[in-house]
Design a protein around this motif. Structure first.
Motif, PDB file in Angstrom:
ATOM      1  N   GLN A 162      -8.406   9.176  -8.790  1.00 26.62           N
ATOM      2  CA  GLN A 162      -7.465  10.104  -7.566  1.00 26.62           C
ATOM      3  C   GLN A 162      -7.130   8.781  -6.754  1.00 26.62           C
TER       4      GLN A 162
ATOM      5  N   ARG B 130       0.599  -1.376  -0.283  1.00 28.75           N
ATOM      6  CA  ARG B 130       0.065   0.225  -0.127  1.00 28.75           C
ATOM      7  C   ARG B 130       1.130   1.261   0.493  1.00 28.75           C
ATOM      8  N   CYS B 131       0.161   2.317   0.004  1.00 30.98           N
ATOM      9  CA  CYS B 131       0.629   3.356   0.297  1.00 30.98           C
ATOM     10  C   CYS B 131       0.746   4.383   1.148  1.00 30.98           C
ATOM     11  N   THR B 132       0.860   5.810   1.002  1.00 37.68           N
ATOM     12  CA  THR B 132       0.813   6.236   2.226  1.00 37.68           C
ATOM     13  C   THR B 132      -0.455   6.056   2.687  1.00 37.68           C
ATOM     14  N   SER B 133      -1.418   6.315   3.925  1.00 39.60           N
ATOM     15  CA  SER B 133      -2.087   5.151   4.679  1.00 39.60           C
ATOM     16  C   SER B 133      -3.507   6.182   3.624  1.00 39.60           C
ATOM     17  N   ASP B 134      -3.523   7.101   4.178  1.00 40.19           N
ATOM     18  CA  ASP B 134      -4.728   8.256   3.595  1.00 40.19           C
ATOM     19  C   ASP B 134      -5.128   9.037   2.317  1.00 40.19           C
ATOM     20  N   TRP B 135      -3.815   9.223   2.031  1.00 41.86           N
ATOM     21  CA  TRP B 135      -3.542   9.702   0.391  1.00 41.86           C
ATOM     22  C   TRP B 135      -3.396  11.690   1.248  1.00 41.86           C
ATOM     23  N   ILE B 136      -3.219  12.498   2.201  1.00 44.25           N
ATOM     24  CA  ILE B 136      -3.354  13.260   2.313  1.00 44.25           C
ATOM     25  C   ILE B 136      -2.989  13.860   0.965  1.00 44.25           C
ATOM     26  N   ILE B 137      -2.451  13.485   0.312  1.00 46.02           N
ATOM     27  CA  ILE B 137      -1.335  13.931  -0.472  1.00 46.02           C
ATOM     28  C   ILE B 137      -1.996  13.738  -1.901  1.00 46.02           C
ATOM     29  N   PRO B 138      -3.108  14.540  -2.785  1.00 47.07           N
ATOM     30  CA  PRO B 138      -3.732  14.012  -3.937  1.00 47.07           C
ATOM     31  C   PRO B 138      -2.830  13.967  -4.646  1.00 47.07           C
ATOM     32  N   LEU B 139      -3.402  12.553  -5.804  1.00 43.69           N
ATOM     33  CA  LEU B 139      -2.124  12.197  -6.758  1.00 43.69           C
ATOM     34  C   LEU B 139      -3.344  11.399  -7.565  1.00 43.69           C
TER      35      LEU B 139
ATOM     36  N   ARG C 244      -0.600  10.662 -12.881  1.00 44.19           N
ATOM     37  CA  ARG C 244       0.379  11.388 -12.096  1.00 44.19           C
ATOM     38  C   ARG C 244       1.432   9.939 -11.157  1.00 44.19           C
TER      39      ARG C 244
END
Lengths: 271, 265
Positions: A142, A100-109, A113
């Motif tokens: 997203q 998995r990646c950063t848990s809560d996707w506070i980074i908009p991607l 991208r």
């Protein structure tokens, strides 16, 4: 998950024999030779040898805390062993599919991208690779909106866009239900067939994963047993580690997939 | 034009805002808010050091902030104490030591409140040169680090496995934070600096579809909030630093929070 008393003391000779028989001739993409790792006074890996060759699916199984991820990271050069050697083919291109990646996707991607995370990828190429993993319709989604299975397909497509020689997948079916997992492993097998890249799979969902593998390495800090899937599933060490239940359900699954990969097929039926 | 203290204050505030906010995005994405705060708290020691050595105070703060940043990075691998506990210990030790050192070294000549809470209305032309020169340098550095830093923020193992020099990139990033803290101190003060990094980022999140959009929106929001805070400060004769923080808070609670609630998050 499971702890087996006296496990560490088992001799490894048998395991070594089983491996000799299963290793292909070609030059390894990445190989570790008798590597050990001691962290904070605790032995994480004990004289482990493993190699991944082109066009080969090697599956690393073992209970939680067995050192699977550590061993994979060591093969990739992210961890230095306390002793032993690690080698990689020159200019080896790695595609990495994380759990998995950063848990809560506070980074908009967006998926688009995400496809160019470590190197630029054109939209057409991104679309093509997403198509290969059945995720083309997600290109403008997203990342935070993806389900576990969708994330795995997108992450796999991203790794493929790099034209990797070696594909590393860390517990790809962790967040996917059983039938989803089966489809995911079919996809991985198909990718190997089409692209001829070496694949290192880390897993503990045994039933599904074994059928897709050419070689299974069962790890619990040291290598417990190793070989073609059928041999491993019947191996007493494997049964000790995962219980007879796991060995039986493995046989069930691989039976359905005999035809797709001969190497594992016929032997697997016996498991 | 630069002779007007208000123009200087606005320019310093805007420069600091567009410097701190994009960096703040990575601070938030990488869960480093407390890390940034600890570096900021070491700033006062730098002021004292600058006084003691007779060097430029901004240089003194940059030096201690960089030293603290490297110290924190060196401790990251240890497992004896939880990392946030260690950050708390170091942050308050540095702040307490800074307060004592500043009173010893600077005495009455040193405007303690100004360093703690910012003194944007007293910004000089030299400060302005530091802030804008530093902003250009730091943002250029961030631009250069953008792709590898983004990759390792999304997943560090993935980035490392695919050839991103994660250690070097991570160290370069915290050095940028250290410099930013030093530059922003004059405007908003060491106790409030992290708000300039975190509030605009949080406010920009519901409106951003890409990381770059989020950085730009955060920068614009921060600049607007700084101007709003300056206005508040003049209108009601309140301290500038806290006024800016209140304006930042308004930005978050009045603009972003409703948007977040509306999206059902």
């Amino acid at each position: 998950m499971l702890t087996v008393p006296g496990f560490q003391d088992r001799p490894q000779e048998k395991a070594l024999e089983a491996r000799e028989a299963a290793i292909p001739e070609a030059e390894a993409l990445a190989a570790a030779s008798r590597v050990s790792l001691v962290l904070h006074g605790k032995t994480v890996l004990d004289r482990v040898s493993i190699a991944v060759h082109p066009s080969e699916i090697v599956t690393l199984i073992g209970p939680n805390g067995a050192g699977k991820t550590t061993l994979a990271r060591m093969l990739l050069g992210l961890v230095t062993p306390s002793s032993g050697t690690v080698g990689r083919r020159e200019a080896l291109r790695v595609g990495y599919v994380p759990q998995r990646c950063t848990s809560d996707w506070i980074i908009p991607l967006s998926v688009r991208r995400f496809m160019s995370l470590t190197q630029p990828v054109s939209r057409a190429r991104a679309h093509e690779c997403l198509g290969e993993t059945g995720a083309a319709h997600l290109i403008d989604a997203q990342m935070g909106e993806l389900s576990g299975g969708e994330f795995q397909r997108v992450a796999l497509a991203r790794a493929l866009a790099r034209e990797p020689h070696l594909l590393v997948l860390d517990e790809p079916a962790q967040a996917v239900d059983f039938s989803g997992a089966a489809r995911l492993y079919e996809l991985i097998a198909a990718i190997r067939q089409r692209r001829g890249c070496g694949i290192l799979l880390i897993s503990h969902d045994l039933q599904v994963v074994l059928g897709a593998s050419d070689r299974v390495v069962c790890l619990n800090r040291h290598i417990c047993c190793e070989g073609v899937p059928g041999a491993v599933a019947g191996h007493p060490e494997y049964v000790r580690l995962f219980g007879p239940e796991a060995a039986r359900s493995f046989g069930l699954y691989s039976h359905h997939h005999d035809h797709t990969h001969t190497l594992s097929g016929d032997v697997a039926c016996g498991g | 034009m630069l002779d007007d203290f208000l123009i200087r204050a606005a320019l310093a505030g805007i420069g600091t805002a567009i410097l701190a906010a994009p960096l703040g995005c990575f601070v938030v994405w990488r869960r480093m808010a407390y890390f940034g705060e600890t570096i900021a708290y070491s700033g006062l020691l730098g002021v004292a050091l600058g006084f003691l050595l007779g060097i430029d105070l901004t240089l003194g703060v940059i030096a201690t902030a960089v030293a603290m940043a490297l110290l924190l990075t060196a401790f990251q691998a240890q497992r004896k104490i939880p990392y946030d506990t260690l950050l708390g210990i170091l942050a308050h030790t540095a702040l307490a030591a800074g307060l004592i050192a500043a009173s010893f070294v600077g005495g009455a000549r040193l405007d303690l409140m100004g360093y703690l809470f910012g003194d944007i209305l007293a910004v000089s032309k030299t400060d302005l040169a530091w802030i804008w020169g530093g902003a250009v340098a730091v943002l250029a550095g961030l631009f250069w680090l953008w792709r590898p830093l983004l990759a390792m923020t999304v997943n560090e193992d993935l980035a490392a496995a695919e050839g991103v020099p994660v250690r070097r990139t991570g160290t370069a990033f915290i050095l940028l934070i250290a410099v930013t803290v030093a530059l922003a101190m004059k405007v908003i003060g060491i106790l409030l600096i992290t708000s300039l990094m975190i509030f605009p980022t949080a406010a920009a999140r519901p409106f951003a579809k890409t990381p770059e959009q989020m950085a730009v929106l955060a920068g614009a929001g921060a600049a607007a909030a700084v101007c709003g805070g300056l206005y508040l400060s003049l209108r009601f004769d309140t301290a500038a630093g806290p006024s800016i923080v209140i304006a930042l808070a308004a930005l978050f609670f009045l603009v972003a929070a409703p948007a977040l609630a509306f999206r059902g998050r």
